[in-house]
Scaffold this motif. Sequence first.
Motif, mmCIF file in Angstrom:
data_model
loop_
_atom_site.group_PDB
_atom_site.id
_atom_site.type_symbol
_atom_site.label_atom_id
_atom_site.label_comp_id
_atom_site.label_asym_id
_atom_site.label_seq_id
_atom_site.Cartn_x
_atom_site.Cartn_y
_atom_site.Cartn_z
ATOM 1 N N GLY A 50 -0.350 2.314 -4.931
ATOM 2 C CA GLY A 50 0.409 1.204 -4.382
ATOM 3 C C GLY A 50 1.025 0.350 -5.474
ATOM 4 N N GLU A 100 1.374 -3.794 -6.760
ATOM 5 C CA GLU A 100 0.991 -5.199 -6.666
ATOM 6 C C GLU A 100 2.127 -6.026 -7.241
ATOM 7 O OE1 GLU A 100 -2.950 -7.959 -7.455
ATOM 8 O OE2 GLU A 100 -2.761 -6.025 -8.467
ATOM 9 N N HIS A 132 0.831 -1.198 0.000
ATOM 10 C CA HIS A 132 0.000 0.000 0.000
ATOM 11 C C HIS A 132 0.872 1.256 0.000
ATOM 12 C CE1 HIS A 132 -3.724 -2.181 0.356
ATOM 13 N NE2 HIS A 132 -3.289 -2.841 1.426
ATOM 14 N N THR A 184 -1.533 -0.876 -8.095
ATOM 15 C CA THR A 184 -2.780 -1.314 -7.487
ATOM 16 C C THR A 184 -3.930 -0.527 -8.118
ATOM 17 O OG1 THR A 184 -2.374 0.298 -5.718
ATOM 18 C CG2 THR A 184 -1.765 -1.996 -5.278
#
Length: 457
Positions: free
Chosen positions: A424, A426, A239, A419
């Motif tokens: 963020g 991933e 995050h 994300t």
Amino acid sequence: MKNQNQTVINSNIISHNIKLETLNTFLIKPSKPTPPNLKIFKLSLLDQLSPNIHGNSTFFFPNKYSSHSHSSFSHYSKLLQTSLSQTLSLFYPFAGRLQHSTDTRTGTTIHCNDDGVLFIESQTTTTLSQLLTNPDFNTLECFLPVPTTENQNMLLLVRFTLFSCGSTALTISLTHKISDFNTFMTFLNTWTAVCAATPVPLPDLTTASTLFPPRELPEMSASFTPSSKKFTSRRFIFHACKIEELKREIKREIEFFPSRVEVVLALIWRCALSASRSKTRTFKRSVLFQAVNLRPRMDPAVPETAVGNFVWSFVVTVEEECHMALHETVKRMRNGMKEFIENEAKTFKEEGGFKVVMESFKDRVETLIGSENEESVAIYKCSSWCKFPVLEFDFGWGKPVWNCCVNKLVSNTIALMDTKDGDGVEAFVTLDEDDMELFKQDEELLHYAVLNPRIII
């Protein structure tokens, strides 16, 4: 499977907690025949050096309506098939077949014979919510188009799946022989534009072979050997707040502001090496290959719509355990990127560029071969798709809620993407099974990352 309108029923696919039933199989051909003067498509030098393996990407689209029916799915499928046919008229090599010449001066070409691409319709009794509660890569494999003797020479394959809740999944499998991730995105931009009947971005099919003309190559150049060890993939979410915390920690020791990709990759690499080292109790010399999009880094820059492989890797090496401090690793990444861009990438298309490319390729192959024969070397490979708008594609029934790429061929790989909120990161990490068991429990990693959280629809 002889033409776009003929149907073939295939066997079902069962994987862990999900069962896919194949409904129909179509062969999609370009809506307009390829002109005779374009029937032979020459690969670029970088295409020649790329392995003929497929990259797979699956997009998951939630059902926005309270009801669903097979008629809606059938409508979406027909829209995809018709628009794909029109898109293939622009990306005509994708509907062709590779031709391996015995004359090494000619090399591999694509015969643009309009033979078509595979399009599979399938359904599952599982809901999208069930799948995304705990995304499992072994389960996600079943969404891939199944290779058969009939389609193994195809450059592009598509599977469109209906969930019991009315949600859908679209898997696109495209060979790396003519496509890097940027090419894949260009293809999707065009395909979705055709679906929406909006202005269509045209692909650039000539720049690659003009800048990097095909050459006579050693036989080993395009060889590829899948990993022999058992490996597995896991998904981690970093995050934005945790990335900022990690940046602040590293910034104390360096004189520049690190990027989120640099800090996340440095942490993953260190934790992966720690997991590997725990078995041998000795530090392994490690090499990280980082893929770079050459298009914006050429002089002049190459159009983003240029089709083909415009990706090369620069190398970051750590020889001693003290080099794995996060700030030290980030500095090595930054210096490696700078060195590559300033002293190597721009020389690729200059006089003598072929020699530069081949020397770089030879070094890469020798490093990879050395890792197979020497237990003291650990090789990792990373691709970053951050800043690519992978969740912005709309074929006509909304944007996807998630996208994933399933790696079935190579261990020790790290793929990064944004994300859904865009802030963020991933990470899809693939490691040998023994290493992954330790890696996913690493306390430092889990301080900054969350292991496979539920995807909210």
